[in-house]
Design an enzyme around this catalytic site. Structure first.
Site, mmCIF file in Angstrom:
data_model
loop_
_atom_site.group_PDB
_atom_site.id
_atom_site.type_symbol
_atom_site.label_atom_id
_atom_site.label_comp_id
_atom_site.label_asym_id
_atom_site.label_seq_id
_atom_site.Cartn_x
_atom_site.Cartn_y
_atom_site.Cartn_z
ATOM 1 N N ASP A 120 0.775 -1.377 -0.116
ATOM 2 C CA ASP A 120 0.016 0.058 -0.028
ATOM 3 C C ASP A 120 0.990 1.094 0.226
ATOM 4 O OD1 ASP A 120 1.129 -0.626 2.453
ATOM 5 O OD2 ASP A 120 -1.074 -0.106 3.597
ATOM 6 N N GLU A 121 2.238 1.129 0.018
ATOM 7 C CA GLU A 121 3.359 2.096 0.001
ATOM 8 C C GLU A 121 3.165 2.595 -1.006
ATOM 9 O OE1 GLU A 121 6.520 2.203 2.344
ATOM 10 O OE2 GLU A 121 5.566 0.808 3.819
ATOM 11 N N TYR A 146 12.963 2.972 -0.970
ATOM 12 C CA TYR A 146 11.345 1.177 -1.224
ATOM 13 C C TYR A 146 10.051 1.906 -1.560
ATOM 14 C CZ TYR A 146 8.169 -2.219 0.689
ATOM 15 O OH TYR A 146 7.360 -3.086 0.931
ATOM 16 N N LYS A 150 8.978 -0.240 -5.165
ATOM 17 C CA LYS A 150 8.171 -1.075 -5.310
ATOM 18 C C LYS A 150 6.701 -0.591 -6.461
ATOM 19 C CE LYS A 150 7.101 -4.286 -3.212
ATOM 20 N NZ LYS A 150 7.281 -5.697 -3.608
#
Ligand code: NAD
Ligand code: DAU
Length: 330
Positions: A120-121, A146, A150
């Protein structure tokens, strides 16, 4: 059914391998894992129908024959820890972007079904007073090295679906907890600190909110998407588990027999995302998925028991992890 699971010696991947061998008697699982600091073969060695291949997802010579022999690829492997990405983003770019590209080229060549595990980030963060939650339509706005790698890997998947007709689905899940999670992460760090007689460490004021889901619920949703999801689509996975970090630390302290204020505030994470929250309506309404472990208190009680009973699994890494945090004032 031959399933290739990348990152199957890591936290969520190892749980996925356990759940797959339990629920699918005909599944033959091959795990491809580089066994970085985060991969532990002991998490899956007791399994008869799982074979571990040590190798890098960014190495096409390793990836190609494994993919050509698989009916399904489920891609968990990643550099996964935000704090590490702030210290050294380089392996995040190689593994999360080049590694995903390498897998996509292989599934394209061999026409293999692919499921991409994401976070969800990628959507950035929400404010504490915002009633909104993330949906599949929320624009991408990642904050950290990060989450940006993603996000980039998700976009590669979408492009390979549209441009090359790769048969892929994507899932973006909220924060997982449960057995086999590396002790660098928030919940197992605090549990193992308390086992060692050390006070838990809360970044900043502890107001940041995460949307906690038990790892087994994440993986049951992944299987539901693989079996019933629409090719090319994205599904958000969450179980309405929003809590701020202070509440989580206080609950761990209570469940482990300590006073609720028995913790330290330490340096905050640079660029720390404030709040994540998942609207899981699509997963529930279109695919009929429901979480089996929505009770956080009871899931946390079991998780604490697991870390107490499995000290051999984490003990060797504890001093090194804490030394790294101490050097950052955390
Ligand atoms: P983890 O760090 O525990 O495990 C990652 C695994 O990938 C390790 O076994 C590691 O050895 C392996 N790996 C790393 N680089 C590799 C490479 N180049 N080649 C092959 N293997 C490699 O991570 P996790 O928490 O289990 O996360 C798994 C996936 O789920 C990741 O894609 C992550 O982004 C995603 N995710 C995690 C969460 C969470 O709360 N942990 C939530 C949503 C999504
Ligand atoms: O939202 C999904 C993401 O959840 C995944 O994509 C990531 O792979 C996973 O690591 C996790 O990211 P977070 O950064 O949210 O998780 P972490 O466990 O590192 O931290 C959770 C919260 O706790 C965060 O607000 C930072 C805080 N924290 C963390 C540690 C390690 C502390 O307060 N103290 C700590 O010691």
């Amino acid at each position: 059914m031959k399933v290739l699971v990348t990152g199957g010696a890591g936290f969520i991947g190892a749980n996925f391998v356990h759940q797959t061998t339990e629920a699918y008697p005909n599944a033959q699982v091959t795990v491809l894992d580089k066994l970085t600091y985060a991969g532990n073969p002991a998490s899956i060695t007791d399994l008869e129908r799982a074979t571990l291949v040590e190798g890098d997802i960014a190495d096409a010579d390793v990836v190609d024959p494994l993919v050509s022999d698989a009916d399904l690829v489920v891609h968990f492997a990643a550099e996964s820890h935000n704090d590490n990405s702030l210290n050294d983003p380089s392996p995040f770019v190689t593994t999360n972007l080049v590694g995903t590209f390498t897998l996509l080229e292989a599934v394209r060549r061999h026409g293999v079904r692919y499921h991409h595990i994401s976070t969800d980030e990628v959507y950035g963060d929400l404010q504490l007073d915002d009633p909104a939650k993330f949906t599949e339509a929320t624009p991408y706005n990642p904050s950290s090295p990060y989450s940006s790698t993603k996000a980039g890997s998700d976009l590669l998947v979408r492009a390979w679906v549209r441009s090359f007709g790769v048969a892929a689905t994507i899932s973006n899940c909220s924060n997982n907890y449960g057995p086999y999670q590396h002790i660098e992460k928030f919940i197992p760090r605090q549990i193992t600190n308390l086992i060692d007689g050390v006070r838990p460490k809360l970044y900043g004021a502890g107001q940041n909110v995460r949307d906690w889901i038990h790892v087994r619920d994440h993986n049951s949703a992944v299987w539901r998407i693989i079996e019933h999801g629409k090719i090319g689509e994205t599904y958000l996975i969450g179980a309405n588990g929003e809590k701020n970090n202070k509440e989580v630390v206080e609950l761990i302290l209570e469940l482990m027999g300590h006073s609720p204020d028995d913790y330290d505030h330490v340096a905050d994470r640079p660029g720390h995302d404030m709040r994540y929250a998942i609207d899981n309506a699509r997963l529930r309404d279109e695919l009929g998925w429901e979480p089996e472990f929505p009770d956080f208190r009871s899931g946390l009680t079991d998780t604490i028991a697991w870390y107490r009973e499995n000290q051999d699994w984490w003990r060797r890494q504890k001093a090194e992890v804490e030394a790294k945090y101490a050097a950052q004032g955390q």
